[in-house]
Write a protein that holds these residues in place. Structure first.
Motif, PDB file in Angstrom:
ATOM      1  N   LEU A  44     -12.440 -22.805 -12.480  1.00  0.00           N
ATOM      2  CA  LEU A  44     -13.066 -21.550 -12.083  1.00  0.00           C
ATOM      3  C   LEU A  44     -12.082 -20.768 -11.226  1.00  0.00           C
ATOM      4  O   LEU A  44     -11.549 -21.301 -10.251  1.00  0.00           O
ATOM      5  CB  LEU A  44     -14.343 -21.838 -11.296  1.00  0.00           C
ATOM      6  N   GLU A  45     -11.843 -19.512 -11.571  1.00  0.00           N
ATOM      7  CA  GLU A  45     -10.925 -18.679 -10.796  1.00  0.00           C
ATOM      8  C   GLU A  45     -11.624 -18.172  -9.540  1.00  0.00           C
ATOM      9  O   GLU A  45     -12.814 -17.851  -9.556  1.00  0.00           O
ATOM     10  CB  GLU A  45     -10.465 -17.519 -11.673  1.00  0.00           C
ATOM     11  N   LEU A  46     -10.889 -18.107  -8.425  1.00  0.00           N
ATOM     12  CA  LEU A  46     -11.488 -17.812  -7.120  1.00  0.00           C
ATOM     13  C   LEU A  46     -12.205 -16.470  -7.097  1.00  0.00           C
ATOM     14  O   LEU A  46     -13.294 -16.356  -6.534  1.00  0.00           O
ATOM     15  CB  LEU A  46     -10.407 -17.847  -6.025  1.00  0.00           C
ATOM     16  N   SER A  47     -11.618 -15.434  -7.685  1.00  0.00           N
ATOM     17  CA  SER A  47     -12.259 -14.123  -7.612  1.00  0.00           C
ATOM     18  C   SER A  47     -13.551 -14.082  -8.420  1.00  0.00           C
ATOM     19  O   SER A  47     -14.469 -13.314  -8.095  1.00  0.00           O
ATOM     20  CB  SER A  47     -11.303 -13.017  -8.077  1.00  0.00           C
ATOM     21  N   ALA A  48     -13.652 -14.906  -9.468  1.00  0.00           N
ATOM     22  CA  ALA A  48     -14.906 -14.980 -10.217  1.00  0.00           C
ATOM     23  C   ALA A  48     -16.018 -15.494  -9.325  1.00  0.00           C
ATOM     24  O   ALA A  48     -17.136 -14.970  -9.309  1.00  0.00           O
ATOM     25  CB  ALA A  48     -14.747 -15.881 -11.434  1.00  0.00           C
ATOM     26  N   LEU A  49     -15.713 -16.540  -8.569  1.00  0.00           N
ATOM     27  CA  LEU A  49     -16.690 -17.077  -7.618  1.00  0.00           C
ATOM     28  C   LEU A  49     -17.009 -16.052  -6.542  1.00  0.00           C
ATOM     29  O   LEU A  49     -18.182 -15.784  -6.242  1.00  0.00           O
ATOM     30  CB  LEU A  49     -16.137 -18.354  -6.977  1.00  0.00           C
ATOM     31  N   SER A  50     -15.987 -15.457  -5.973  1.00  0.00           N
ATOM     32  CA  SER A  50     -16.151 -14.577  -4.814  1.00  0.00           C
ATOM     33  C   SER A  50     -16.956 -13.326  -5.139  1.00  0.00           C
ATOM     34  O   SER A  50     -17.769 -12.869  -4.321  1.00  0.00           O
ATOM     35  CB  SER A  50     -14.777 -14.169  -4.270  1.00  0.00           C
ATOM     36  N   ASP A  53     -17.539   2.264  -4.582  1.00  0.00           N
ATOM     37  CA  ASP A  53     -16.859   1.468  -3.561  1.00  0.00           C
ATOM     38  C   ASP A  53     -15.490   2.098  -3.320  1.00  0.00           C
ATOM     39  O   ASP A  53     -14.579   1.955  -4.133  1.00  0.00           O
ATOM     40  CB  ASP A  53     -16.708   0.019  -4.035  1.00  0.00           C
ATOM     41  N   ASP A  54     -15.365   2.792  -2.205  1.00  0.00           N
ATOM     42  CA  ASP A  54     -14.114   3.488  -1.897  1.00  0.00           C
ATOM     43  C   ASP A  54     -13.234   2.705  -0.925  1.00  0.00           C
ATOM     44  O   ASP A  54     -12.269   3.253  -0.387  1.00  0.00           O
ATOM     45  CB  ASP A  54     -14.427   4.868  -1.305  1.00  0.00           C
ATOM     46  N   GLY A  55     -13.541   1.414  -0.736  1.00  0.00           N
ATOM     47  CA  GLY A  55     -12.839   0.664   0.306  1.00  0.00           C
ATOM     48  C   GLY A  55     -12.075  -0.549  -0.181  1.00  0.00           C
ATOM     49  O   GLY A  55     -12.223  -1.647   0.374  1.00  0.00           O
ATOM     50  N   TYR A  56     -11.268  -0.375  -1.228  1.00  0.00           N
ATOM     51  CA  TYR A  56     -10.482  -1.514  -1.720  1.00  0.00           C
ATOM     52  C   TYR A  56      -9.588  -2.071  -0.613  1.00  0.00           C
ATOM     53  O   TYR A  56      -8.865  -1.325   0.050  1.00  0.00           O
ATOM     54  CB  TYR A  56      -9.619  -1.098  -2.905  1.00  0.00           C
ATOM     55  N   ALA A  57      -9.644  -3.412  -0.442  1.00  0.00           N
ATOM     56  CA  ALA A  57      -8.892  -4.036   0.655  1.00  0.00           C
ATOM     57  C   ALA A  57      -8.117  -5.266   0.197  1.00  0.00           C
ATOM     58  O   ALA A  57      -7.749  -6.106   1.017  1.00  0.00           O
ATOM     59  CB  ALA A  57      -9.837  -4.404   1.794  1.00  0.00           C
ATOM     60  N   GLY A  58      -7.875  -5.394  -1.105  1.00  0.00           N
ATOM     61  CA  GLY A  58      -7.090  -6.525  -1.579  1.00  0.00           C
ATOM     62  C   GLY A  58      -7.889  -7.455  -2.468  1.00  0.00           C
ATOM     63  O   GLY A  58      -9.041  -7.192  -2.821  1.00  0.00           O
ATOM     64  N   LEU A  59      -7.269  -8.576  -2.832  1.00  0.00           N
ATOM     65  CA  LEU A  59      -7.867  -9.529  -3.760  1.00  0.00           C
ATOM     66  C   LEU A  59      -9.126 -10.158  -3.177  1.00  0.00           C
ATOM     67  O   LEU A  59      -9.195 -10.437  -1.971  1.00  0.00           O
ATOM     68  CB  LEU A  59      -6.860 -10.624  -4.103  1.00  0.00           C
ATOM     69  N   ALA A  60     -10.100 -10.405  -4.060  1.00  0.00           N
ATOM     70  CA  ALA A  60     -11.342 -11.063  -3.635  1.00  0.00           C
ATOM     71  C   ALA A  60     -11.079 -12.546  -3.446  1.00  0.00           C
ATOM     72  O   ALA A  60     -10.694 -13.239  -4.388  1.00  0.00           O
ATOM     73  CB  ALA A  60     -12.425 -10.847  -4.687  1.00  0.00           C
ATOM     74  N   ASP A  61     -11.285 -13.048  -2.224  1.00  0.00           N
ATOM     75  CA  ASP A  61     -10.990 -14.455  -1.959  1.00  0.00           C
ATOM     76  C   ASP A  61     -12.068 -15.165  -1.163  1.00  0.00           C
ATOM     77  O   ASP A  61     -11.878 -16.284  -0.702  1.00  0.00           O
ATOM     78  CB  ASP A  61      -9.643 -14.589  -1.243  1.00  0.00           C
ATOM     79  N   SER A  62     -13.234 -14.529  -0.993  1.00  0.00           N
ATOM     80  CA  SER A  62     -14.347 -15.187  -0.299  1.00  0.00           C
ATOM     81  C   SER A  62     -15.658 -14.581  -0.769  1.00  0.00           C
ATOM     82  O   SER A  62     -15.692 -13.478  -1.332  1.00  0.00           O
ATOM     83  CB  SER A  62     -14.211 -15.027   1.218  1.00  0.00           C
ATOM     84  N   LEU A  63     -16.755 -15.293  -0.533  1.00  0.00           N
ATOM     85  CA  LEU A  63     -18.066 -14.823  -0.952  1.00  0.00           C
ATOM     86  C   LEU A  63     -18.453 -13.513  -0.278  1.00  0.00           C
ATOM     87  O   LEU A  63     -19.296 -12.774  -0.788  1.00  0.00           O
ATOM     88  CB  LEU A  63     -19.125 -15.887  -0.654  1.00  0.00           C
ATOM     89  N   SER A  64     -17.830 -13.220   0.839  1.00  0.00           N
ATOM     90  CA  SER A  64     -18.161 -11.978   1.548  1.00  0.00           C
ATOM     91  C   SER A  64     -17.853 -10.744   0.699  1.00  0.00           C
ATOM     92  O   SER A  64     -18.486  -9.700   0.869  1.00  0.00           O
ATOM     93  CB  SER A  64     -17.410 -11.898   2.882  1.00  0.00           C
ATOM     94  N   GLU A  65     -16.888 -10.847  -0.220  1.00  0.00           N
ATOM     95  CA  GLU A  65     -16.566  -9.707  -1.070  1.00  0.00           C
ATOM     96  C   GLU A  65     -17.721  -9.410  -2.022  1.00  0.00           C
ATOM     97  O   GLU A  65     -18.110  -8.252  -2.203  1.00  0.00           O
ATOM     98  CB  GLU A  65     -15.283  -9.957  -1.859  1.00  0.00           C
TER      99      GLU A  65
END
Length: 248
Positions: free
Chosen positions: A79-85, A135-147
């Motif tokens: 499972l890729e991390l961003s898919a989970l996040s 969503d106007d606030g891109y801040a990088g790769l998704a790496d946690s559930l908070s995204e």
């Protein structure tokens, strides 16, 4: 094995078909981005193509099942991390059965602009514009559930998120519904970019007309659900002809 009355298998076949259709419709990036669907009857179980498989290779039997802890509970693959996040919190918070996320070309092109709003400049766009959150606030790769939780808050009661400098995200109750939204979204983004490229003023529909277009018409010969199902069934027949094997 006889899968004739197996709802989970039917969902697997539809998700594999959606992955292949994304290749057919030029909505994918090879092995990246993700389509997920909730396993029928399970609150915290989701199906996804294992990371590393090209979307054109998607088969019903190859899909893996994961949970929000990131555990692969069924199938072989990772499972890729961003898919989970991104996906697991969206399923949980919105209650959506289906979450589709891509970096498809024309929608991304619009989301690269300073003013990335989709305009109701056509009948099809008018169906979609009331259902888009931004969503106007891109801040990088998704790496946690908070995204995913952040995106769910932005989505609210809508069905589409325009992710500035990133891509798009669509939810739905069925794979047919969500994929048709994603496909139509790409078409209207393409049309808007092409119209804007002429440098001439756009004829944008007024709010009253958009509301009228969006309102269900009781005289329609087919309900929206029937249209979605018929569309997806037709596209599966196209796959059977041009890209068979997804139902294996």
């Amino acid at each position: 094995m006889n899968h004739e009355n197996d709802e989970v298998w039917r969902i697997r076949v539809h998700l594999a078909a959606a992955n292949r259709l994304a290749v057919y419709d030029d909505l994918e990036e090879g092995i990246d981005n993700h389509f997920t669907v909730r396993v029928p009857g399970k609150e915290d179980r989701y199906l996804v193509l294992p990371f590393g498989r090209h979307w054109s290779e998607a088969k019903a039997s190859d899909l893996i099942v994961f949970n929000e802890a990131g555990d692969v509970l069924e199938g072989d693959g990772t499972l890729e991390l961003s898919a989970l996040s991104i996906h697991a919190p969206l399923h949980r918070i919105t209650g959506a059965n289906v979450v589709l996320h891509t970096h498809q070309t024309w929608a991304l092109a619009l989301n690269m602009m300073e003013d990335n709003r989709l305009l109701p400049g056509s009948q099809t766009a008018a169906f979609l514009t009331p259902h888009i959150a931004y969503d106007d606030g891109y801040a990088g790769l998704a790496d946690s559930l908070s995204e995913g939780e952040r995106l769910a808050a932005i989505l609210g009661t809508k069905q589409i998120v325009f992710m500035k400098n990133h891509g798009v995200l669509v939810i739905g109750e069925t794979i047919a519904q969500a994929y048709r939204r994603l496909y139509k979204l790409e078409r209207v983004c393409r049309a808007q970019i092409l119209a804007m490229s002429t440098g001439r003023p756009l004829a944008v529909l007024d709010e009253a007309t958009v509301e009228k277009v969006s309102r269900p018409n009781p005289r329609n010969s087919h309900s929206q659900e029937e249209r979605e199902a018929l569309y997806f069934a037709a596209m599966m027949r196209v796959l059977d002809r041009d890209m068979p094997g997804y139902a294996d």
